[in-house]
Design an enzyme around this catalytic site. Structure first.
Site, PDB file in Angstrom:
ATOM      1  N   SER A 183      47.990  -1.981  21.203  1.00 14.81           N
ATOM      2  CA  SER A 183      49.324  -2.537  21.415  1.00 14.81           C
ATOM      3  C   SER A 183      50.044  -2.728  20.097  1.00 14.81           C
ATOM      4  CB  SER A 183      49.228  -3.889  22.126  1.00 14.81           C
ATOM      5  OG  SER A 183      49.130  -3.753  23.503  1.00 14.81           O
ATOM      6  N   ASP A 233      55.136  -6.333  19.935  1.00 18.92           N
ATOM      7  CA  ASP A 233      55.804  -5.039  19.836  1.00 18.92           C
ATOM      8  C   ASP A 233      57.093  -5.137  19.037  1.00 18.92           C
ATOM      9  OD1 ASP A 233      53.806  -3.944  21.395  1.00 18.92           O
ATOM     10  OD2 ASP A 233      54.964  -3.979  23.252  1.00 18.92           O
ATOM     11  N   GLU A 276      52.602  -9.784  24.355  1.00 24.38           N
ATOM     12  CA  GLU A 276      52.836  -8.342  24.226  1.00 24.38           C
ATOM     13  C   GLU A 276      54.217  -8.031  23.674  1.00 24.38           C
ATOM     14  OE1 GLU A 276      52.431  -4.576  23.911  1.00 24.38           O
ATOM     15  OE2 GLU A 276      50.762  -5.641  24.812  1.00 24.38           O
TER      16      GLU A 276
END
Length: 627
Positions: free
Chosen positions: A542, A297, A293
């Site tokens: 995401s 990002d 994650e």
């Protein structure tokens, strides 16, 4: 020790204030709680002027307003929403007349909440409630709470909610998306996602736009959305990415990504500016699952804005206590630490954390919010009470008044919630449920919710995208907690009028009067991401959410360079007639779930891709027209 309610004058004038109709998934009731155990009750006072919040936001955020861009100071916000003296006095009088001596009653410095040092037995009598001990079957975590509680009718208007009561743990939250080849992806809640895509054995040439349908990189996104701009005023601007421990980025992965996909040598070795909140910690040697994650990002946030624009990483929570969105909001706004009872032990990470190695401080108002804040995590709305979601949603509204853009991913399971859970008639949720399960905070009307699109096989960057229907489905639908905001009323009602759902109205909030999401979308498929020294293909909102954040950061760069204010809360603007053609309309694809084909993309706004994907040149032109 005083015994409370036997002498209370309010016993015959009670009304249920909050009730939980079912236990959240994974929890079971163990036993009634020991009545003699100490318990600190937190009473959240009703704020002033919350009924005017939408109107106040509209005043500084809508293009037609003469006050557009005239954002509020934190001091002005605190003063405007502080609970009234009457609410404080009424609640204190109720406690006194119920037998609670003044020495055990305290009020926060901000005046937003009252706490009572009491016992379980006393609180049970005061709230006409019964407290139990609950245990989470998988983690073994214990929880104190009740099924419902009541208040005197004349007190109800002065109290938003009380903790600990009916609320359940949401302190550790799930990243939206991040479907990668991991064998099995285990997120922070311990729930598992099945394997998705294989590790990339071969990579297309960097900058090759012919294979963007197969492998997305920053150059593909620039081409798709017309982002041919490098920041010039990075020192005036700010862009924040929020992560929750134990999710941790790996700098060597960021460098590997930059060395391949950045045209600037200075991008290699560029680190995000780390802002640790409540002991936020980067794991020294994170495993694959804990890196996906944060790497995703940051690689795309930093990759799109480039090394001239610093990116702030808000790392929230220590390794033993964890954190919630509430803990992050505490750090941005010190008043929120105490607002409506302060942090809820059943929902939020409680600091100071006295466990060995825990963070012994508490961060309240310690962090300046970035102009744009992107978060790729979310709950199922049904996991939280309406009072709890309203509490946080109001805070996002206040951030909007300050000129902050808050982005949240809309989810990756179509009309279903995290883990593919759907709702049963009683409000419980499981894989066998039939009713749609909205996401929060994506369903909050004061955030901008971001869905996901994809390129069709063999499509070029000049071809229209469709709703993401590979590996993940763009989250979207209609809230069960929040009313339809004024800014999207026309578009939502137009969609409902022209598009007849393929399923029963009983499956979703079909009133036409509830908050609809997402607001917009961006590509969320086939992102080339470096993880643990390798290259992987990743899908999810995401991915799309930090990309939208990067686009808005570039727009802010231009506005700030001209002496204008940041875009702030963008929803009233993007739904307005001024921005009518500023998005690439997505008209194909669906977001299935809960045994249905879900909603369908359609001309104009839809509950799959929102208003569409950004057209950077058109968005820039519109926002530069505004003061």
């Amino acid at each position: 020790m005083l015994i409370l309610v036997s002498a209370s004058p309010y016993l015959n004038n009670l009304s249920t204030h909050e009730r939980r109709h079912h236990l959240p998934a994974g929890w079971m009731r163990i036993d009634q709680h020991n009545a003699s155990k100490p318990l600190q009750l937190r009473i959240g006072l009703t704020q002033s002027n919350l009924s005017k919040l939408e109107e106040l936001l509209h005043d500084v955020s809508h293009p037609d307003s003469t006050n557009y861009g005239k954002h509020w100071s934190p001091a002005r916000i605190a003063k405007a929403f502080q609970p009234s003296k009457r609410s404080t006095d009424e609640v204190k009088l109720w406690l006194s007349q119920s037998g609670v001596d003044e020495g055990r009653v305290g009020i926060s410095k901000s005046g937003n909440w009252i706490h009572v040092n009491s016992t379980v037995g006393e609180v049970e009598k005061l709230l006409n409630a019964q407290y139990f001990v609950y245990r989470h079957e998988e983690s073994g975590e214990m929880h104190l709470g009740c099924e419902e509680y009541s208040l005197p009718s004349h007190i109800t208007p002065h109290i938003d909610f009380i903790t600990p009561t009916v609320h359940f743990s949401a302190a550790v939250i799930k990243p939206h998306g991040v479907a990668a080849h991991t064998g099995t992806f285990v997120n922070t809640l311990g729930y598992k996602q099945p394997p998705k895509t294989k590790k990339l054995e071969s990579l297309k040439a960097s900058g090759d736009l012919e294979r963007c349908h197969d492998q997305i990189e920053p150059a593909c996104l620039r081409a798709l959305y017309g982002m041919h701009y490098e920041p010039m005023f990075g020192e005036l601007n700010s862009f924040g990415i929020v992560e929750y421990t134990p999710q941790s980025y790996n700098q060597s992965d960021l460098d590997l990504f930059a060395s391949r996909y950045s045209s600037s040598p200075s991008a290699v070795g560029k680190e995000p500016n780390l802002v640790a909140i409540d002991g936020g910690t980067l794991i020294a040697f994170p495993n694959f699952d804990l890196t996906v994650e944060s790497n995703l990002d940051l690689e795309y946030a930093m990759g799109i804005v480039g090394p001239r624009q610093n990116v702030t990483l808000y790392q929230v929570g220590d390794t033993s206590e964890g954190a919630s969105f509430g803990n992050f909001l505490d750090a941005l706004d010190g008043a929120f630490c105490q607002f409506e009872g302060g942090d809820d032990p059943s929902e939020d990470g409680i600091y100071p954390n006295r466990r060995p190695g825990g963070y012994h401080g508490r961060d309240c108002g310690t962090t300046n919010p970035a102009n744009v804040i992107s978060t790729s995590y979310g709950y199922n709305e049904a996991e939280l009470t309406p009072a709890y979601t309203a509490r946080q949603c109001a805070e996002y509204g206040k951030l909007g008044l300050m000129g902050i853009t808050v982005l949240y991913s809309s989810g990756d399971n179509g009309v279903a919630g995290n883990r593919g859970y759907c709702l049963h008639e009683d409000g419980s949720q499981s894989e066998s449920g039939h009713n749609f399960n909205p996401s929060f905070p994506a369903s909050c009307p004061y955030v901008t919710s971001v869905g996901a699109t994809m390129m069709l096989p063999d499509a070029s960057v000049n071809d229209a995208e469709v709703a993401c229907e590979r590996t993940i489905y763009s989250g979207g639908g209609f809230s069960n907690h929040f009313e339809l905001p004024k800014y999207q009323k026309t578009q939502v009602q137009d969609y409902l009028k022209k598009n007849r759902p393929l399923f029963e109205k009983s499956r979703w909030n079909s009133t036409g009067n509830s908050r609809a999401f997402p607001d917009l979308s961006a590509n969320g498929a086939n992102y080339v991401t470096t993880i643990d020294g390798g290259f992987y293909s990743v899908f999810g909102t995401s991915a799309s959410t930090p990309v939208v954040g990067a686009i808005l950061t570039l727009i802010n760069d231009l506005r700030l360079g001209l002496g204008k204010t940041p875009t702030g809360f963008i929803n009233p603007a993007i739904y307005s007639s001024l921005f009518q053609d500023a998005f690439n309309d997505i008209t194909e694809g669906r977001n299935p779930g809960c045994g249905t084909e879900g909603f369908g993309a359609a001309p104009g706004w839809d509950p799959v891709t929102g208003l569409g994907t950004p057209s950077f040149p058109k968005l820039v032109a519109r926002w530069l027209e505004l003061p």
